[in-house]
Design a protein around this motif. Structure first.
Motif, PDB file in Angstrom:
ATOM      1  N   HIS A  51      42.571  24.191 -27.663  1.00 16.91           N
ATOM      2  CA  HIS A  51      43.336  23.310 -26.778  1.00 16.91           C
ATOM      3  C   HIS A  51      42.523  22.018 -26.647  1.00 16.91           C
ATOM      4  O   HIS A  51      41.529  21.984 -25.915  1.00 16.91           O
ATOM      5  CB  HIS A  51      43.531  23.946 -25.393  1.00 16.91           C
ATOM      6  N   PRO A  52      42.913  20.964 -27.381  1.00  8.23           N
ATOM      7  CA  PRO A  52      42.119  19.740 -27.407  1.00  8.23           C
ATOM      8  C   PRO A  52      42.030  18.992 -26.073  1.00  8.23           C
ATOM      9  O   PRO A  52      41.117  18.185 -25.893  1.00  8.23           O
ATOM     10  CB  PRO A  52      42.823  18.867 -28.444  1.00  8.23           C
ATOM     11  N   TYR A  53      42.952  19.247 -25.158  1.00  9.29           N
ATOM     12  CA  TYR A  53      42.972  18.504 -23.900  1.00  9.29           C
ATOM     13  C   TYR A  53      42.778  19.379 -22.666  1.00  9.29           C
ATOM     14  O   TYR A  53      42.627  18.861 -21.571  1.00  9.29           O
ATOM     15  CB  TYR A  53      44.311  17.764 -23.754  1.00  9.29           C
ATOM     16  N   SER A  54      42.802  20.694 -22.821  1.00  6.79           N
ATOM     17  CA  SER A  54      42.832  21.593 -21.662  1.00  6.79           C
ATOM     18  C   SER A  54      41.739  22.641 -21.728  1.00  6.79           C
ATOM     19  O   SER A  54      41.389  23.120 -22.793  1.00  6.79           O
ATOM     20  CB  SER A  54      44.170  22.346 -21.604  1.00  6.79           C
ATOM     21  N   GLU A  55      41.243  23.026 -20.547  1.00  7.05           N
ATOM     22  CA  GLU A  55      40.440  24.229 -20.474  1.00  7.05           C
ATOM     23  C   GLU A  55      41.388  25.355 -20.075  1.00  7.05           C
ATOM     24  O   GLU A  55      42.427  25.110 -19.453  1.00  7.05           O
ATOM     25  CB  GLU A  55      39.278  24.085 -19.491  1.00  7.05           C
ATOM     26  N   GLU A  56      41.032  26.581 -20.471  1.00  8.54           N
ATOM     27  CA  GLU A  56      41.910  27.714 -20.201  1.00  8.54           C
ATOM     28  C   GLU A  56      41.174  28.750 -19.368  1.00  8.54           C
ATOM     29  O   GLU A  56      40.080  29.188 -19.726  1.00  8.54           O
ATOM     30  CB  GLU A  56      42.384  28.345 -21.509  1.00  8.54           C
ATOM     31  N   SER A  57      41.790  29.127 -18.260  1.00  9.49           N
ATOM     32  CA  SER A  57      41.272  30.193 -17.419  1.00  9.49           C
ATOM     33  C   SER A  57      42.006  31.473 -17.767  1.00  9.49           C
ATOM     34  O   SER A  57      43.231  31.485 -17.896  1.00  9.49           O
ATOM     35  CB  SER A  57      41.510  29.876 -15.931  1.00  9.49           C
ATOM     36  N   ILE A  58      41.250  32.553 -17.926  1.00  7.75           N
ATOM     37  CA  ILE A  58      41.783  33.867 -18.291  1.00  7.75           C
ATOM     38  C   ILE A  58      41.392  34.840 -17.184  1.00  7.75           C
ATOM     39  O   ILE A  58      40.217  34.891 -16.797  1.00  7.75           O
ATOM     40  CB  ILE A  58      41.163  34.351 -19.620  1.00  7.75           C
ATOM     41  N   TYR A  59      42.347  35.633 -16.696  1.00  9.98           N
ATOM     42  CA  TYR A  59      42.073  36.654 -15.680  1.00  9.98           C
ATOM     43  C   TYR A  59      42.757  37.949 -16.112  1.00  9.98           C
ATOM     44  O   TYR A  59      43.964  37.958 -16.374  1.00  9.98           O
ATOM     45  CB  TYR A  59      42.605  36.218 -14.312  1.00  9.98           C
ATOM     46  N   VAL A  60      42.003  39.035 -16.199  1.00 14.35           N
ATOM     47  CA  VAL A  60      42.543  40.317 -16.638  1.00 14.35           C
ATOM     48  C   VAL A  60      43.053  41.100 -15.426  1.00 14.35           C
ATOM     49  O   VAL A  60      42.299  41.379 -14.501  1.00 14.35           O
ATOM     50  CB  VAL A  60      41.496  41.139 -17.412  1.00 14.35           C
ATOM     51  N   VAL A  61      44.341  41.438 -15.470  1.00 14.45           N
ATOM     52  CA  VAL A  61      44.962  42.226 -14.414  1.00 14.45           C
ATOM     53  C   VAL A  61      44.767  43.714 -14.686  1.00 14.45           C
ATOM     54  O   VAL A  61      44.408  44.487 -13.805  1.00 14.45           O
ATOM     55  CB  VAL A  61      46.473  41.894 -14.291  1.00 14.45           C
ATOM     56  N   SER A  62      45.010  44.118 -15.938  1.00  9.93           N
ATOM     57  CA  SER A  62      44.846  45.524 -16.311  1.00  9.93           C
ATOM     58  C   SER A  62      44.472  45.627 -17.778  1.00  9.93           C
ATOM     59  O   SER A  62      44.750  44.722 -18.566  1.00  9.93           O
ATOM     60  CB  SER A  62      46.126  46.315 -16.031  1.00  9.93           C
ATOM     61  N   GLY A  63      43.854  46.739 -18.149  1.00 12.83           N
ATOM     62  CA  GLY A  63      43.428  46.938 -19.522  1.00 12.83           C
ATOM     63  C   GLY A  63      42.112  46.239 -19.808  1.00 12.83           C
ATOM     64  O   GLY A  63      41.409  45.786 -18.905  1.00 12.83           O
ATOM     65  N   GLN A  64      41.777  46.175 -21.083  1.00 11.88           N
ATOM     66  CA  GLN A  64      40.522  45.576 -21.544  1.00 11.88           C
ATOM     67  C   GLN A  64      40.833  44.586 -22.662  1.00 11.88           C
ATOM     68  O   GLN A  64      41.678  44.873 -23.508  1.00 11.88           O
ATOM     69  CB  GLN A  64      39.590  46.652 -22.111  1.00 11.88           C
ATOM     70  N   ILE A  65      40.158  43.444 -22.664  1.00  8.48           N
ATOM     71  CA  ILE A  65      40.283  42.494 -23.770  1.00  8.48           C
ATOM     72  C   ILE A  65      38.899  42.071 -24.226  1.00  8.48           C
ATOM     73  O   ILE A  65      37.922  42.181 -23.476  1.00  8.48           O
ATOM     74  CB  ILE A  65      41.125  41.253 -23.428  1.00  8.48           C
ATOM     75  N   THR A  66      38.844  41.586 -25.435  1.00 10.63           N
ATOM     76  CA  THR A  66      37.648  40.931 -25.949  1.00 10.63           C
ATOM     77  C   THR A  66      38.038  39.509 -26.301  1.00 10.63           C
ATOM     78  O   THR A  66      38.993  39.290 -27.050  1.00 10.63           O
ATOM     79  CB  THR A  66      37.099  41.656 -27.194  1.00 10.63           C
ATOM     80  N   MET A  67      37.327  38.566 -25.724  1.00  7.53           N
ATOM     81  CA  MET A  67      37.530  37.151 -26.036  1.00  7.53           C
ATOM     82  C   MET A  67      36.460  36.751 -27.053  1.00  7.53           C
ATOM     83  O   MET A  67      35.289  37.041 -26.855  1.00  7.53           O
ATOM     84  CB  MET A  67      37.332  36.278 -24.796  1.00  7.53           C
TER      85      MET A  67
END
Length: 143
Positions: free
Chosen positions: A56-72
């Motif tokens: 995203h060339p213009y934006s920062e992205e916030s990620i919040y996990v509600v359920s489960g597991q992710i790998t960023m």
């Protein structure tokens, strides 16, 4: 005096977009609620699914996990996130989201500031085979 009114958007009101992987739903955006500073929504990833690498060339992205597991994967660093955990992806940094777990993952995301034009806000650096020609999620424009 300014009059304000809340605009409610339900997950079921928004069409899923699967072009980049998973079930991406842009819920709060210039298109859906006339937001002016950013946009957000929900991502659902089934076990083994991923969202292709992008920036995203213009934006920062916030990620919040509600359920489960992710790998960023953020540039070359891997960050594992579970329920109640969050991560920030800086502006113009390539990233990818994967569900390596055994259950579906639900993730809330928010990006800001907005790009000058919607088509400048997201650049794919990886493509999901067979979905390259599907339409991208719609952030701006009219309903």
């Amino acid at each position: 005096m300014t009059t304000t009114s809340a605009t409610k958007v339900s997950w079921s009101d928004v069409q899923p977009n699967r072009r980049r992987g998973g079930d991406v739903r842009i819920m709060l955006s210039p298109k859906t609620v006339k937001s002016t500073t950013g946009f957000g929504g929900m991502l659902t990833l089934e076990p083994g699914e991923f969202v292709c690498e992008h920036i995203h060339p213009y934006s920062e992205e916030s990620i919040y996990v509600v359920s489960g597991q992710i790998t960023m994967r953020i540039d070359t660093e891997y960050v594992d996130l579970g329920p109640g955990e969050a991560c920030l992806v800086p502006i113009n940094v390539k990233h990818r989201v994967e569900n390596r777990g055994q259950e579906p993952a639900q993730v809330i995301f928010h990006l800001c500031p907005l790009a000058p034009r919607p088509e400048l806000g997201h650049i794919d650096t990886e493509f999901l085979p067979g979905r390259e020609n599907e339409p991208a999620p719609q952030v701006g424009g009219h309903l």
